[in-house]
Scaffold this active site. Sequence first.
Site, short mmCIF file in Angstrom:
data_model
loop_
_atom_site.label_atom_id
_atom_site.label_comp_id
_atom_site.label_asym_id
_atom_site.label_seq_id
_atom_site.Cartn_x
_atom_site.Cartn_y
_atom_site.Cartn_z
N HIS A 187 -69.73 -14.05 -20.02
CA HIS A 187 -70.68 -14.57 -19.02
C HIS A 187 -70.52 -13.79 -17.72
O HIS A 187 -69.60 -12.97 -17.59
CB HIS A 187 -70.51 -16.07 -18.82
CG HIS A 187 -69.20 -16.50 -18.22
ND1 HIS A 187 -67.97 -16.20 -18.79
CD2 HIS A 187 -68.92 -17.23 -17.11
CE1 HIS A 187 -67.01 -16.73 -18.05
NE2 HIS A 187 -67.55 -17.35 -17.01
N HIS A 215 -69.73 -14.56 -14.58
CA HIS A 215 -68.82 -14.84 -13.47
C HIS A 215 -67.93 -13.61 -13.29
O HIS A 215 -67.50 -12.99 -14.27
CB HIS A 215 -67.97 -16.09 -13.75
CG HIS A 215 -68.71 -17.37 -13.48
ND1 HIS A 215 -68.42 -18.55 -14.13
CD2 HIS A 215 -69.71 -17.65 -12.61
CE1 HIS A 215 -69.24 -19.50 -13.68
NE2 HIS A 215 -70.02 -18.98 -12.76
N ASP A 221 -64.94 -12.88 -12.61
CA ASP A 221 -63.61 -12.71 -13.21
C ASP A 221 -63.68 -12.23 -14.66
O ASP A 221 -62.66 -11.93 -15.26
CB ASP A 221 -62.77 -13.99 -13.10
CG ASP A 221 -63.44 -15.22 -13.66
OD1 ASP A 221 -64.68 -15.32 -13.60
OD2 ASP A 221 -62.72 -16.10 -14.20
N HIS A 222 -64.90 -12.12 -15.19
CA HIS A 222 -65.05 -11.67 -16.58
C HIS A 222 -65.73 -10.31 -16.71
O HIS A 222 -65.81 -9.78 -17.82
CB HIS A 222 -65.79 -12.73 -17.40
CG HIS A 222 -65.03 -14.01 -17.48
ND1 HIS A 222 -64.28 -14.37 -18.58
CD2 HIS A 222 -64.83 -14.98 -16.55
CE1 HIS A 222 -63.67 -15.53 -18.33
NE2 HIS A 222 -63.99 -15.91 -17.10
N HIS A 266 -70.67 -24.26 -19.83
CA HIS A 266 -70.08 -23.78 -18.59
C HIS A 266 -71.12 -23.87 -17.47
O HIS A 266 -72.25 -24.28 -17.70
CB HIS A 266 -69.61 -22.33 -18.82
CG HIS A 266 -68.67 -21.82 -17.78
ND1 HIS A 266 -67.68 -22.58 -17.22
CD2 HIS A 266 -68.56 -20.59 -17.19
CE1 HIS A 266 -67.02 -21.85 -16.34
NE2 HIS A 266 -67.54 -20.65 -16.30
N ASP A 285 -65.51 -19.09 -20.84
CA ASP A 285 -65.04 -20.31 -20.20
C ASP A 285 -65.85 -21.49 -20.74
O ASP A 285 -67.04 -21.34 -20.99
CB ASP A 285 -65.25 -20.24 -18.69
CG ASP A 285 -64.46 -19.12 -18.01
OD1 ASP A 285 -63.67 -18.46 -18.68
OD2 ASP A 285 -64.68 -18.90 -16.82
N HIS A 317 -56.74 -18.34 -19.18
CA HIS A 317 -57.63 -18.60 -18.05
C HIS A 317 -57.00 -19.64 -17.11
O HIS A 317 -57.62 -20.62 -16.71
CB HIS A 317 -59.01 -19.06 -18.54
CG HIS A 317 -60.09 -18.90 -17.50
ND1 HIS A 317 -60.43 -19.91 -16.63
CD2 HIS A 317 -60.91 -17.87 -17.20
CE1 HIS A 317 -61.42 -19.50 -15.85
NE2 HIS A 317 -61.72 -18.26 -16.17
ZN LIG Z 1 -63.59 -17.43 -15.63
ZN LIG Z 2 -66.75 -18.79 -15.61
#
Ligand SMILES: [Zn+2]
Ligand SMILES: [Zn+2]
Length: 305
Positions: free
Chosen positions: A62, A64, A66-67, A142, A212, A270
């Site tokens: 996805h 976000h 951090d990914h 999510h 997530d 995570h």
């Molecule tokens: Zn994340």
């Molecule tokens: Zn996320």
Amino acid sequence: MSFKVTILGSSGAMPAYGRHTSAQLVEIQNRYFLVDCGESVQIQLARFQANVHRIDHILISHLHGDHYLGLMGLLFTMQMQRRTEDLHLYSYKGLDEIITAHLRYSQSTLAYRVIFHSLQPDAREIIFEDNALTVETIPLLHKIKCSGFLFREKPKPKRIDKTRMPEGLLLQQIASLKRGEDVYDNDGMVLYKNEEYTLTARRSRSYAYCSDTAYYEHIVEQIQHVNLLYHESTFIQEDESKAKETKHSTAIQAATIAKLANVDKLLLGHFSARYKDLTPILDEAKTIFPNAQLALEGEEITIQE
Ligand SMILES: [Zn+2]
Ligand SMILES: [Zn+2]
């Protein structure tokens, strides 16, 4: 044949206590998949001596940061290292625009093709398939559209029992035996009875990556009996309200999914930046599902055949 998951990063939202954001290298029978691409991915790939050239598929769960924030740096590095092979990128729509904008404003071009495969929200779909394995999306719950990935080896052929193999067996006869068939002579008489010359096929292994997501029982049926499940466990139980609010899971919730799905082993990851010590996460998960392990960086988890 190899089936190995290497943890490159397992920090949620931001780096913390030396932990880096989400990224994993999944190697199955010499195919290399990079799963999520947190900002330190290049450093981590180098640190654990992964060969970047061998990565032909990048899967982003996805959008976000951090990914995926490590992706552009990696694409530019591949260019500087003179990559020419196609690179397959699987993600939600929008990432293609982000890449295009980066290239446009830096007046850069890539000498290799990035083939973008757009994920469909709320759909289970096979996004990769060859003669050895499939990769299927797992719809997750999510804050934004998010998919997990299910890696599954295809059924394997039977093995020839080398201790009993007759001399001079032809290649096509070996192929028949591996398919589970008997071998006949020209008169239609059984020459080699399958069960006498073969051993059972090795098992087909599977790995589900679920990050997530909030607690989401819908995934249980799809990931039933996988050998290895990575499930995010951002929070401890005390912070369950935080998990609910941010659509993440607690360790207890991750373990409950693992138990309901009858998986062999659970990998927890995570982790929230609020925890320095991750022991409570592991301890809580183990109260529900004992065969659990923290996805610590550099950890290699091999699934035996
Ligand atoms: Zn994340
Ligand atoms: Zn996320």
